[in-house]
Design a protein around this motif. Structure first.
Motif, mmCIF file in Angstrom:
data_model
loop_
_atom_site.group_PDB
_atom_site.id
_atom_site.type_symbol
_atom_site.label_atom_id
_atom_site.label_comp_id
_atom_site.label_asym_id
_atom_site.label_seq_id
_atom_site.Cartn_x
_atom_site.Cartn_y
_atom_site.Cartn_z
ATOM 1 N N GLU A 264 -81.068 -17.485 12.991
ATOM 2 C CA GLU A 264 -81.958 -16.945 14.006
ATOM 3 C C GLU A 264 -81.879 -17.754 15.304
ATOM 4 O O GLU A 264 -82.018 -17.204 16.398
ATOM 5 C CB GLU A 264 -83.394 -16.915 13.486
ATOM 6 N N ALA A 267 -78.758 -16.399 17.113
ATOM 7 C CA ALA A 267 -78.647 -14.961 17.362
ATOM 8 C C ALA A 267 -79.107 -14.601 18.770
ATOM 9 O O ALA A 267 -80.147 -15.064 19.238
ATOM 10 C CB ALA A 267 -79.467 -14.187 16.335
ATOM 11 N N LYS A 269 -80.211 -11.588 21.676
ATOM 12 C CA LYS A 269 -81.201 -10.516 21.624
ATOM 13 C C LYS A 269 -80.660 -9.262 20.961
ATOM 14 O O LYS A 269 -81.427 -8.474 20.395
ATOM 15 C CB LYS A 269 -81.688 -10.198 23.040
ATOM 16 N N ASP A 270 -79.335 -9.078 21.009
ATOM 17 C CA ASP A 270 -78.732 -7.906 20.372
ATOM 18 C C ASP A 270 -78.338 -8.167 18.926
ATOM 19 O O ASP A 270 -77.743 -7.301 18.271
ATOM 20 C CB ASP A 270 -77.513 -7.445 21.170
ATOM 21 N N GLY A 271 -78.665 -9.345 18.406
ATOM 22 C CA GLY A 271 -78.346 -9.678 17.022
ATOM 23 C C GLY A 271 -77.001 -10.327 16.829
ATOM 24 O O GLY A 271 -76.661 -10.715 15.701
ATOM 25 N N THR A 289 -89.560 -11.249 15.703
ATOM 26 C CA THR A 289 -88.569 -10.198 15.521
ATOM 27 C C THR A 289 -87.258 -10.814 15.056
ATOM 28 O O THR A 289 -86.631 -11.593 15.774
ATOM 29 C CB THR A 289 -88.323 -9.435 16.836
ATOM 30 N N ARG A 291 -83.408 -11.149 14.205
ATOM 31 C CA ARG A 291 -82.187 -10.624 14.804
ATOM 32 C C ARG A 291 -80.934 -11.013 14.034
ATOM 33 O O ARG A 291 -79.966 -10.269 14.022
ATOM 34 C CB ARG A 291 -82.063 -11.123 16.248
#
Length: 345
Positions: A264, A267, A269-271, A289, A291
Motif C-alpha cells: 500500500e 501503490a 492512486k491508480d493501484g 481506500t 489500492r
C-alpha cells in the motif's frame, strides 16, 4: 476513531505458545465480504481458495537476535534492550527496559563482552545505541542476543533454542527484522509445491519489522497515534510482475500485514505498484481506500492494536469483530504462533 472500538476479550488459553507441527497443519478462517458465512478451513486449503494467476506476496525479512540483556557499566542496574530499527552499520534505535537508569554517554554491557554507548534519547522513549568494537553488529548479536519473541509468549514461558527455527519463516533472506512476519510461518515446501501446481504466482518484498509492532496503542483516538517507521524495499522487477499479473486479471494477496503495508505504501492512486526503497510509517484504519492489494492472509491480532484496525479497514469493523467472535467460540489459536485467516473482500 475511538481505539476502544477495536477491543475484545480473549481467554488467555487461546494464546498459542508454540506453533503446530507441521506448520501448514494450522487452521484458517475464511472471511469473505458482505454476508457470506465464515468457513472453518485449514492452511493446506489455501491453493483451492485462490485462482490460477493470483499472486501471493511474501516478506523475506529475517529475524535477528535483537533482544539483549545486560547492565549499565559501573552499576548494578539491569538493562534490557530490544533493537527496533537500524540507523547505520553500528547504530540501532532500541527500546530499553529500565531506561530511566540510563543516561546519555553511558556504556551498557551485554553478554559475550558486547558493549554499546547510549547516544541519544528519542521522543518515543527509545535510545540510539552505538555498538563498540570492529566486529559487525550482526556478529555481536549472534553472540549476545536472543530471539525477540512477543511479550505475551516470552513472559509466559521464556525463549529457548526451538524458537530459533520456529520464529523464522522459510522465506527469510534479508537480516533486519525484530519480529517475524508471522503469517508466513505457516508455509512448508509441500504447501508451496501445491501452490505452484495450482498456477498461483509468488513474489517477495522486504519490510524489516520493528519492535513497535508489539507496542500497544496508548492514545484514546486513532488520530493521536504515531506509527514507528520501518524500512522496506520492492524491486523494479517485482513491481513489474505484480502489475502484469493484475493486468491479466490476477489478484494480489498479501501474506501478512507487513507485506500489505509495504504494497500500500508503494501503490499509486491508480493501484499501480511502484518500486520502493525507504521508510514507511503507513497507518491503515477504517475508511482507508486499498489500492495495492486484493486480499490478505494473516494471523489473529491483539485487541486495540494497529493490526486489528488494519484488518477492520479491509473487511469492515463489524465484520471483523464478528469473525473474531467466531474464532474465539470455535477455539482458534491466537497471535504469532497461532492459526491463520484468509480475508477476501
Amino acid at each position: 476513531m475511538r481505539v476502544d472500538l477495536f477491543d475484545f476479550e480473549l481467554p488467555q488459553d487461546r494464546i498459542a505458545l508454540r506453533p503446530v507441527r507441521p506448520r501448514d497443519a494450522a487452521r484458517m478462517l475464511l472471511v469473505r465480504g458482505a454476508d457470506a458465512e465464515f468457513e472453518d478451513r485449514g492452511v493446506r486449503d489455501l491453493p483451492d481458495l485462490l485462482e490460477p494467476g493470483d499472486v501471493l506476496v511474501f516478506n523475506d525479512t529475517r529475524v535477528i537476535p535483537a533482544q539483549l540483556e545486560g547492565r549499565r557499566a559501573g552499576g548494578e542496574a539491569k538493562i534490557g534492550a530490544t533493537l527496533h530499527k537500524r540507523i547505520d552499520l553500528r547504530r540501532w534505535q532500541a527500546f530499553v527496559r529500565n531506561a530511566k537508569r540510563v543516561k546519555q554517554t553511558d556504556q551498557l554491557v551485554f553478554g559475550g563482552g558486547v558493549t554499546a554507548i547510549a547516544e541519544q534519547r528519542h521522543a518515543d522513549g527509545s535510545i540510539t545505541l552505538l555498538f563498540e568494537g570492529d566486529e559487525p553488529v550482526e556478529v555481536l548479536l549472534d553472540r549476545a542476543g536472543t530471539m525477540p519473541l512477543p511479550p505475551y509468549i516470552a513472559q509466559k514461558r521464556g525463549v529457548d533454542e526451538q524458537d530459533l527455527t520456529d520464529y523464522q519463516t522459510m522465506f527469510a533472506q534479508e537480516d533486519g527484522a525484530v519480529a517475524a512476519p508471522t503469517a508466513s510461518l505457516h508455509f512448508t515446501q509441500e504447501l508451496i509445491d501445491a501452490i505452484d501446481r495450482r498456477g498461483i504466482n509468488r513474489e517477495t518484498l522486504t519490510l524489516h519489522v520493528g519492535a513497535g509492532t508489539f507496542l500497544p496503542v496508548k492514545a484514546d483516538d486513532t488520530d493521536d497515534h504515531a506509527m514507528h517507521a520501518e524500512f522496506g524495499r520492492i524491486t523494479e522487477t517485482t513491481a513489474e510482475r505484480l502489475n502484469a499479473a493484475r493486468a491479466a486479471g490476477g489478484r494480489i494477496i498479501a501474506v501478512g500485514t507487513t507485506a500489505l503495508r509495504l504494497l500500500e505504501s508503494a501503490a499509486g492512486k491508480d493501484g499501480t505498484i511502484q518500486p520502493f526503497s525507504g521508510d514507511t510509517d503507513i497507518f491503515i484504519t477504517p475508511g482507508y481506500t486499498f489500492r495495492g492489494v486484493d486480499g490478505l492472509m494473516t494471523n489473529f491480532h491483539l485487541p486495540k492494536s494497529t493490526l486489528m484496525m488494519l484488518v477492520s479497514a479491509l473487511m469492515g469493523r463489524d465484520r471483523m469483530m464478528a469473525a473474531y467472535d467466531h474464532a474465539i467460540a470455535n477455539n482458534y489459536r491466537f497471535y504469532s504462533y497461532g492459526d491463520s485467516s484468509l480475508l477476501l473482500p
